[in-house]
Design a protein around this motif. Structure first.
Motif, PDB file in Angstrom:
ATOM      1  N   HIS A   1       0.799  -0.879   0.057  1.00  0.00           N
ATOM      2  CA  HIS A   1      -0.084   0.522   0.256  1.00  0.00           C
ATOM      3  C   HIS A   1       0.596   1.109  -0.025  1.00  0.00           C
ATOM      4  O   HIS A   1       0.306   2.405  -1.024  1.00  0.00           O
ATOM      5  CB  HIS A   1      -1.239  -0.275   1.740  1.00  0.00           C
ATOM      6  N   ILE A   2       2.018   1.049   0.878  1.00  0.00           N
ATOM      7  CA  ILE A   2       2.998   2.540   0.889  1.00  0.00           C
ATOM      8  C   ILE A   2       2.963   2.771  -0.119  1.00  0.00           C
ATOM      9  O   ILE A   2       3.281   3.761  -1.136  1.00  0.00           O
ATOM     10  CB  ILE A   2       4.358   2.161   2.483  1.00  0.00           C
ATOM     11  N   GLU A   3       4.001   1.705  -0.436  1.00  0.00           N
ATOM     12  CA  GLU A   3       4.964   2.037  -2.137  1.00  0.00           C
ATOM     13  C   GLU A   3       4.048   2.346  -3.127  1.00  0.00           C
ATOM     14  O   GLU A   3       4.814   3.064  -4.150  1.00  0.00           O
ATOM     15  CB  GLU A   3       5.914   0.544  -2.309  1.00  0.00           C
ATOM     16  N   MET A   4       2.887   1.735  -3.370  1.00  0.00           N
ATOM     17  CA  MET A   4       1.927   1.975  -4.696  1.00  0.00           C
ATOM     18  C   MET A   4       1.813   3.528  -4.686  1.00  0.00           C
ATOM     19  O   MET A   4       1.168   4.718  -5.269  1.00  0.00           O
ATOM     20  CB  MET A   4       0.338   1.228  -4.674  1.00  0.00           C
ATOM     21  N   GLY A   5       1.197   3.975  -2.675  1.00  0.00           N
ATOM     22  CA  GLY A   5       1.232   5.764  -2.802  1.00  0.00           C
ATOM     23  C   GLY A   5       1.739   6.429  -3.488  1.00  0.00           C
ATOM     24  O   GLY A   5       1.704   7.205  -3.366  1.00  0.00           O
ATOM     25  N   ARG A   6       2.877   6.195  -3.019  1.00  0.00           N
ATOM     26  CA  ARG A   6       4.264   6.930  -3.461  1.00  0.00           C
ATOM     27  C   ARG A   6       4.218   7.029  -4.336  1.00  0.00           C
ATOM     28  O   ARG A   6       4.647   8.230  -5.077  1.00  0.00           O
ATOM     29  CB  ARG A   6       5.336   6.736  -2.136  1.00  0.00           C
ATOM     30  N   GLU A   7       4.566   5.871  -5.402  1.00  0.00           N
ATOM     31  CA  GLU A   7       4.161   5.986  -7.187  1.00  0.00           C
ATOM     32  C   GLU A   7       3.190   6.251  -7.547  1.00  0.00           C
ATOM     33  O   GLU A   7       4.124   7.436  -8.467  1.00  0.00           O
ATOM     34  CB  GLU A   7       4.352   4.605  -7.086  1.00  0.00           C
ATOM     35  N   ILE A   8       2.115   6.796  -7.173  1.00  0.00           N
ATOM     36  CA  ILE A   8       1.311   7.526  -7.557  1.00  0.00           C
ATOM     37  C   ILE A   8       0.808   8.766  -7.377  1.00  0.00           C
ATOM     38  O   ILE A   8       1.056   9.888  -8.283  1.00  0.00           O
ATOM     39  CB  ILE A   8      -0.653   6.717  -7.531  1.00  0.00           C
ATOM     40  N   THR A   9       1.251   8.695  -5.779  1.00  0.00           N
ATOM     41  CA  THR A   9       1.118  10.647  -5.518  1.00  0.00           C
ATOM     42  C   THR A   9       2.285  10.898  -6.207  1.00  0.00           C
ATOM     43  O   THR A   9       2.547  11.899  -6.056  1.00  0.00           O
ATOM     44  CB  THR A   9       0.427  10.825  -4.655  1.00  0.00           C
ATOM     45  N   GLY A  10       3.718  10.342  -5.891  1.00  0.00           N
ATOM     46  CA  GLY A  10       5.098  11.076  -6.030  1.00  0.00           C
ATOM     47  C   GLY A  10       5.161  11.595  -4.434  1.00  0.00           C
ATOM     48  O   GLY A  10       6.829  12.582  -4.460  1.00  0.00           O
TER      49      GLY A  10
ATOM     50  N   PHE B   1      -2.041  13.594  -0.058  1.00  0.00           N
ATOM     51  CA  PHE B   1      -1.489  12.310  -0.708  1.00  0.00           C
ATOM     52  C   PHE B   1      -2.575  11.260  -0.444  1.00  0.00           C
ATOM     53  O   PHE B   1      -2.694  10.600   0.422  1.00  0.00           O
ATOM     54  CB  PHE B   1      -0.312  12.428  -1.076  1.00  0.00           C
ATOM     55  N   ALA B   2      -2.990  11.617  -1.691  1.00  0.00           N
ATOM     56  CA  ALA B   2      -4.236   9.622  -1.721  1.00  0.00           C
ATOM     57  C   ALA B   2      -4.417   9.644  -2.873  1.00  0.00           C
ATOM     58  O   ALA B   2      -3.809  10.466  -4.040  1.00  0.00           O
ATOM     59  CB  ALA B   2      -5.649  10.552  -0.825  1.00  0.00           C
ATOM     60  N   THR B   3      -5.027   8.478  -3.346  1.00  0.00           N
ATOM     61  CA  THR B   3      -5.184   7.569  -4.199  1.00  0.00           C
ATOM     62  C   THR B   3      -6.750   7.187  -5.195  1.00  0.00           C
ATOM     63  O   THR B   3      -7.015   7.959  -3.390  1.00  0.00           O
ATOM     64  CB  THR B   3      -4.505   6.432  -4.894  1.00  0.00           C
ATOM     65  N   ASP B   4      -7.065   7.086  -5.790  1.00  0.00           N
ATOM     66  CA  ASP B   4      -8.448   6.883  -6.061  1.00  0.00           C
ATOM     67  C   ASP B   4      -8.417   5.155  -5.574  1.00  0.00           C
ATOM     68  O   ASP B   4      -7.753   4.716  -4.941  1.00  0.00           O
ATOM     69  CB  ASP B   4      -9.376   6.937  -7.338  1.00  0.00           C
ATOM     70  N   GLU B   5     -10.151   5.053  -6.003  1.00  0.00           N
ATOM     71  CA  GLU B   5     -10.653   3.202  -5.371  1.00  0.00           C
ATOM     72  C   GLU B   5      -9.448   2.372  -6.160  1.00  0.00           C
ATOM     73  O   GLU B   5      -9.097   1.743  -5.388  1.00  0.00           O
ATOM     74  CB  GLU B   5     -11.402   3.420  -5.870  1.00  0.00           C
ATOM     75  N   ARG B   6      -9.074   2.429  -7.738  1.00  0.00           N
ATOM     76  CA  ARG B   6      -8.195   1.924  -8.259  1.00  0.00           C
ATOM     77  C   ARG B   6      -6.691   1.333  -7.504  1.00  0.00           C
ATOM     78  O   ARG B   6      -6.171   0.237  -6.737  1.00  0.00           O
ATOM     79  CB  ARG B   6      -7.758   2.316  -9.807  1.00  0.00           C
ATOM     80  N   PHE B   7      -6.057   1.931  -6.755  1.00  0.00           N
ATOM     81  CA  PHE B   7      -5.595   1.642  -5.995  1.00  0.00           C
ATOM     82  C   PHE B   7      -5.283   1.834  -4.486  1.00  0.00           C
ATOM     83  O   PHE B   7      -4.463   1.731  -3.430  1.00  0.00           O
ATOM     84  CB  PHE B   7      -3.438   2.849  -6.435  1.00  0.00           C
ATOM     85  N   CYS B   8      -6.286   2.848  -3.756  1.00  0.00           N
ATOM     86  CA  CYS B   8      -6.467   2.249  -2.097  1.00  0.00           C
ATOM     87  C   CYS B   8      -6.532   0.924  -1.259  1.00  0.00           C
ATOM     88  O   CYS B   8      -6.771   0.689  -0.610  1.00  0.00           O
ATOM     89  CB  CYS B   8      -7.359   4.094  -1.811  1.00  0.00           C
ATOM     90  N   ILE B   9      -7.734   0.917  -2.621  1.00  0.00           N
ATOM     91  CA  ILE B   9      -8.188  -0.880  -2.011  1.00  0.00           C
ATOM     92  C   ILE B   9      -7.946  -1.769  -2.811  1.00  0.00           C
ATOM     93  O   ILE B   9      -6.260  -1.348  -3.551  1.00  0.00           O
ATOM     94  CB  ILE B   9      -9.763  -0.672  -2.930  1.00  0.00           C
TER      95      ILE B   9
END
Length: 364
Positions: free
Chosen positions: A127-136, A314-322
């Motif tokens: 979750h953390i690494e995907m969040g960092r990747e998507i949001t920068g 920073f936050a992502t949409d449902e594609r990446f947060c779920i």
């Protein structure tokens, strides 16, 4: 077979709870850029008023794994996984035992069938690494909120350090269980349906609920009990009205008021512990990850706090947060690139796998 040159590709298999996700990602070592090639998910939805049992969830994952994997490969344009993919990544934990096991067995099968190395991934780190990747987000305080986890995290010395967490049940579990109390639909998700009901209240009535914060830790079991008692009181009011008995207008409240009050209280607790962690580590960035992180009201409240501190959220949409397979593929490939492998004999899974147990070799 000889691997094809060029970007590294990984398939990620996620099934720690009621979402089965298969994702495929590419990392280009030459440019440092990533590309999402496929991100497919299927959710096991239980009837209103019920939760999802491990055995039923595991059966769902077994039933859909092959179908989702084929769809992901087709979407990514992969015709020969044994030469086009670099590794097979799977969720090692934390999560529910039976669903984790079903997906781990399937991932081992892919590894043997395609003669590819396995990489076991910590679900929370994914979750953390995907969040960092998507949001920068560069070096944020992370608020990880989901059905099974509630943690405030910051990176230091090759570990994701947990500064605070739920002492009993996770915030997502609190919301899900209250949705069962009100027999709210689980489709697409109970927490999302609570959010929709809360919006209908529009802040008209904030009911008194316990607020339990201890330093950077918090507790949600007491607030859930109090909310359940209020729901029973609401039902009594409705029965009196149905019998023609009078109920004081000021004392009346509905399910939308209950949902609004529960959200406002638990989210205020999360904002408080996150702000405390920000002050402790000297960060002005917040990254919200996990399924509850999709909640727009939580993002709004966190944004107000961060703005007052001169920071940002920073936050992502449902594609990446779920829960999804692409976050497992991404975190697994980061580990793979540093030389990490999971031997077949160690390709187990565990319901308890702490975020701070992972050695984060890919970060400075």
């Amino acid at each position: 077979m000889t691997k094809q040159p060029g970007p590294l590709l990984a398939i990620g298999c996620e099934g720690s709870a009621n979402k089965l996700g298969i994702g495929i990602i590419s990392h280009d070592p030459a440019t440092g850029k990533s590309a999402i090639l496929a991100n497919i998910r299927h959710t096991f939805v239980s009837p209103p008023g019920t939760g999802f049992l491990p055995k039923d969830t595991a059966r769902h994952h077994r039933a859909y794994f092959s179908q989702l994997t084929k769809s992901a490969l087709a979407s990514a344009g992969i015709t020969d996984p044994s030469t086009q993919l670099s590794c097979v990544c799977y969720t090692k934990g934390p999560g529910m035992g039976a669903p984790l096991q079903s997906v781990a067995v399937a991932a081992r099968t892919l590894s043997l069938m395609w003669d590819l190395p396995l990489v076991g991934v910590n679900h929370c780190v994914g979750h953390i690494e995907m969040g960092r990747e998507i949001t920068g987000a560069e070096n944020p305080v992370v608020l990880y909120v989901s059905g099974g986890n509630t943690q405030v995290i910051a990176y230091a010395e090759r570990r994701y350090r947990i500064f605070g967490e739920a002492l009993d049940i996770a915030v997502g579990n609190c919301l899900d269980r209250f949705a069962r109390t009100l027999s709210i639909s689980n489709d697409p998700a109970p927490g999302y349906n609570i959010e929709l009901l809360a919006r209908k209240s529009a802040g008209q009535k904030l009911l008194d609920l316990p607020y339990t914060v201890k330093g950077m830790d918090c507790s949600f079991s007491g607030i859930l009990t109090a909310a359940d008692l209020l729901a029973a009181q609401m039902n009594e009011q409705q029965e009196k009205i149905a019998r023609g008995e009078e109920v004081n207008e000021e004392d009346r409240f509905g399910p939308e008021d209950l949902c609004f009050s529960l959200q406002e209280t638990v989210f205020a607790m999360l904002v408080e512990i996150t702000e405390r962690a920000m002050a402790h580590v000297g960060s002005n960035q917040v990254l919200i990850v996990g399924g509850v992180g999709c909640n727009e009201r939580l993002q709004e409240m966190m944004g107000q706090m961060a703005k007052e501190r001169g920071g940002s959220v920073f936050a992502t949409d449902e594609r990446f947060c779920i829960d999804n397979g692409i976050m497992i593929a991404h975190a697994g490939l980061l580990a793979y690139e540093t030389g990490f492998r999971t031997p077949l004999e160690d390709s187990t899974c565990t319901q308890r796998f702490r975020t701070d147990e992972v050695y984060v070799k890919w970060r400075d």
